[in-house]
Write an enzyme that holds these catalytic residues in place. Structure first.
Site, short mmCIF file in Angstrom:
data_model
loop_
_atom_site.label_atom_id
_atom_site.label_comp_id
_atom_site.label_asym_id
_atom_site.label_seq_id
_atom_site.Cartn_x
_atom_site.Cartn_y
_atom_site.Cartn_z
N ARG A 23 35.65 41.21 30.85
CA ARG A 23 36.45 40.69 31.77
C ARG A 23 35.84 39.94 32.98
O ARG A 23 35.98 40.08 34.34
CB ARG A 23 37.07 41.96 32.60
CG ARG A 23 37.49 43.06 31.74
CD ARG A 23 39.03 42.78 30.91
NE ARG A 23 39.85 42.54 31.76
CZ ARG A 23 40.69 43.78 32.07
NH1 ARG A 23 40.49 44.78 31.63
NH2 ARG A 23 41.67 43.83 32.92
N ARG A 27 39.18 39.27 39.07
CA ARG A 27 39.70 39.70 40.31
C ARG A 27 38.28 39.64 41.22
O ARG A 27 38.37 39.62 42.37
CB ARG A 27 40.58 40.54 40.70
CG ARG A 27 41.68 40.34 40.39
CD ARG A 27 42.58 41.52 40.32
NE ARG A 27 42.21 42.52 39.22
CZ ARG A 27 42.65 43.76 38.97
NH1 ARG A 27 43.54 44.36 39.67
NH2 ARG A 27 41.89 44.51 38.00
N ARG A 36 45.29 32.98 41.99
CA ARG A 36 46.19 34.14 41.75
C ARG A 36 47.04 34.51 42.73
O ARG A 36 48.24 35.03 42.58
CB ARG A 36 45.25 35.44 41.45
CG ARG A 36 45.81 36.78 40.81
CD ARG A 36 46.45 36.88 39.66
NE ARG A 36 47.03 38.01 39.56
CZ ARG A 36 47.90 38.54 40.22
NH1 ARG A 36 48.98 37.61 40.82
NH2 ARG A 36 48.47 39.75 40.05
N ASP A 72 45.45 38.60 27.81
CA ASP A 72 45.48 40.12 27.76
C ASP A 72 45.62 40.70 26.48
O ASP A 72 46.08 39.95 25.44
CB ASP A 72 46.61 40.42 28.56
CG ASP A 72 46.55 42.07 29.31
OD1 ASP A 72 45.58 42.31 29.91
OD2 ASP A 72 46.92 43.00 28.48
N TYR A 147 49.70 51.48 24.50
CA TYR A 147 50.46 50.96 25.75
C TYR A 147 52.03 50.87 25.07
O TYR A 147 52.97 51.10 25.72
CB TYR A 147 49.93 49.75 26.01
CG TYR A 147 48.72 49.64 26.73
CD1 TYR A 147 49.08 50.25 28.28
CD2 TYR A 147 47.50 49.28 26.41
CE1 TYR A 147 47.63 50.25 29.13
CE2 TYR A 147 46.46 49.40 27.10
CZ TYR A 147 46.58 49.96 28.57
OH TYR A 147 45.33 49.78 29.13
O1 CP3 Z 1 37.25 39.53 29.56
C1 CP3 Z 1 38.08 38.53 30.20
O2 CP3 Z 1 37.50 37.92 31.19
C2 CP3 Z 1 39.10 37.89 29.34
C3 CP3 Z 1 40.27 38.52 30.07
C4 CP3 Z 1 41.12 40.08 29.88
C5 CP3 Z 1 42.08 40.45 30.76
N1 CP3 Z 1 42.55 41.72 29.91
C6 CP3 Z 1 42.49 39.79 31.72
C7 CP3 Z 1 43.31 40.72 32.91
C8 CP3 Z 1 40.67 40.73 28.69
C9 CP3 Z 1 39.74 40.68 27.58
C10 CP3 Z 1 41.80 41.67 28.97
C11 CP3 Z 1 41.90 43.05 27.91
C12 CP3 Z 1 42.47 44.16 28.25
N2 CP3 Z 1 43.85 44.29 28.86
C13 CP3 Z 1 42.28 45.48 27.67
C14 CP3 Z 1 40.74 45.80 26.97
C15 CP3 Z 1 39.70 45.58 27.51
C16 CP3 Z 1 39.42 46.78 28.44
O3 CP3 Z 1 39.16 46.56 29.69
O4 CP3 Z 1 39.32 47.72 28.06
C17 CP3 Z 1 43.02 46.35 28.46
C18 CP3 Z 1 43.09 47.85 28.16
C19 CP3 Z 1 44.11 45.47 29.21
C20 CP3 Z 1 45.19 46.26 29.58
C21 CP3 Z 1 45.30 45.54 30.98
N3 CP3 Z 1 45.48 44.65 31.51
C22 CP3 Z 1 45.17 46.64 32.28
C23 CP3 Z 1 44.99 48.15 32.20
C24 CP3 Z 1 45.38 45.73 33.30
C25 CP3 Z 1 45.21 46.23 34.81
C26 CP3 Z 1 43.96 46.87 35.35
C27 CP3 Z 1 42.69 45.67 35.33
O5 CP3 Z 1 41.69 46.02 34.68
O6 CP3 Z 1 43.02 44.75 35.98
C28 CP3 Z 1 45.47 44.42 32.90
C29 CP3 Z 1 45.57 43.11 33.86
C30 CP3 Z 1 44.52 42.29 33.64
N4 CP3 Z 1 44.23 41.45 32.34
C31 CP3 Z 1 44.03 41.51 34.73
C32 CP3 Z 1 43.30 40.52 34.15
C33 CP3 Z 1 42.19 39.48 34.85
C34 CP3 Z 1 44.13 41.67 36.26
C35 CP3 Z 1 45.47 40.96 36.48
C36 CP3 Z 1 45.58 40.53 38.00
O7 CP3 Z 1 45.23 39.31 38.14
O8 CP3 Z 1 46.14 41.36 38.69
#
Ligand code: CP3
Length: 340
Positions: A23, A27, A36, A72, A147
């Site tokens: 990730r 943010r 964003r 995502d 999910y």
């Molecule tokens: O790794 C990276 O930099 C690539 C981007 C990436 C995102 N999501 C961007 C994101 C990756 C690899 C993911 C995968 C993802 N998404 C997973 C598996 C990895 C992990 O962390 O366990 C999961 C479970 C998700 C589901 C998800 N998406 C959640 C739970 C959330 C909200 C909470 C959080 O951690 O931000 C998201 C939203 C999300 N995905 C954001 C980003 C940058 C935040 C969105 C925003 O800008 O508001």
């Protein structure tokens, strides 16, 4: 051409350990928050140019060895005809818990699964110009199903565990479909230039070992095997699943990524030679500041043999992570290389 990461994933020697952060585009970066403020998360993912910009943000700032494509876990499910919004995690208007709907799920072909992601990979590949390895990713079937069936993130995902108990055959049908979708999606990403792929199994640990082996593992194996035919290194990330380690160890993958609860050095002694290990600094330590981060990184490097080790966090970086802590982590990895 920086091939440190792909070499380490194949357990080949490197001048120093590679480092990237799960990730890493997100943010905690002021430039991400600034972008964003003008676009919804969904817009950033849907536009290959914007997704490419975000993917490269951490690479412009830190000397990382891997760039993970910005998307995502739930990006591919629109190909199933399912709408997902983000608040901030994935939310479905109607959870997918109805047998008739599960049975009727389509099987999207290659090219039709989140095509914006391979499009973004092509742009990033060009702009990256070999500075870092390019990583594609997809969700493991069980973690996507979590999910879909629950409808949103919830501790323990009880709706999924109930479905698995009430309708094991239907659960397997769902996992098999998701496995084929993730495999096709990853093959599209490899065609678009991904040098390695990571499979995120964030919610791997919800079932006891015996149930997991019977119900879930076969679908991870088939996903890994299909993707393996493309010849790029695979990373399987399991979060909060230490009880599954006896069943995970023989998965057909070049590399494993473990969360911060796992003793990586003990895993090194347990896993067969030739399997790389990625991880696993506790992301929360970064919030304790650069000194604490540097100490934790040095401790990890001291305990863990360098061959086949990819330095990373044990889970995604937190929005609160100070930039100075990320710098301290990366510098500690580079300094070890400079000393030897
Ligand atoms: O790794 C990276 O930099 C690539 C981007 C990436 C995102 N999501 C961007 C994101 C990756 C690899 C993911 C995968 C993802 N998404 C997973 C598996 C990895 C992990 O962390 O366990 C999961 C479970 C998700 C589901 C998800 N998406 C959640 C739970 C959330 C909200 C909470 C959080 O951690 O931000 C998201 C939203 C999300 N995905 C954001 C980003 C940058 C935040 C969105 C925003 O800008 O508001």
């Amino acid at each position: 051409m920086n091939d440190r990461l792909t070499r380490a994933l194949r357990s080949e020697p490197t001048d120093r350990r590679p480092v990237w952060l799960m990730r890493q585009a997100g943010r905690y970066l002021p430039e991400y928050r600034e972008l964003r403020a003008r676009h919804r998360f969904e817009e950033l993912c849907a536009d290959p140019e914007l997704a490419a910009d975000v993917t490269l943000m951490p690479i412009e700032r830190f000397p990382l060895d891997g760039a993970i494509i910005f998307a995502d876990l739930m990006s591919p499910v629109s190909a199933l005809g399912i709408d997902v919004r983000f608040d901030p995690g994935p939310v479905l208007d109607t959870p997918l818990d109805d047998p008739a709907r599960i049975r009727a799920l389509p099987e999207p072909e290659r090219g039709a699964i989140a095509p914006e992601v391979p499009a973004a990979l092509r742009i990033v590949r060009e702009r990256l110009a070999g500075r870092a390895a390019l990583l594609g990713f997809a969700g493991a079937p069980w973690s996507i199903a979590a999910y879909l069936v629950q409808g949103r993130g919830r501790s323990g995902f009880p709706a999924l565990r109930t479905l698995a108990a009430r309708e094991p055959e239907l659960t397997e049908e769902l996992l098999a479909k998701l496995s084929r979708m993730s495999a096709r999606f990853l093959l599209d990403q490899i065609d678009a230039g991904a040098d390695a792929v990571q499979i995120f199994d964030t919610w791997a640990g919800l079932l006891p070992l015996a149930t997991w082996e019977r119900l879930v593992k076969p679908h991870i194996v088939s996903l890994l095997e299909t993707v393996g035919s493309a010849g790029v290194p695979r990373i399987y990330f399991a979060q909060d699943a230490p009880h599954l380690l006896p069943g995970i160890a023989d998965l057909p993958t070049e590399a494993f990524s473990f969360d911060w609860r796992v003793d990586l050095a003990a895993m090194r002694r347990t896993l067969p030679e030739g399997r790389a290990i990625q991880g696993n600094i506790d992301p929360a330590i970064l919030s304790a500041g650069p000194e604490a981060t540097k100490a934790a990184t040095r401790q990890l490097l001291a305990r863990m043999p360098a061959l086949g080790h990819v330095v990373n966090l044990g889970h995604g970086i937190m929005p609160e992570a100070p930039i100075a802590s990320v710098e301290a982590l990366v510098r500690a990895v580079h300094d070890e290389g400079a000393e030897s």
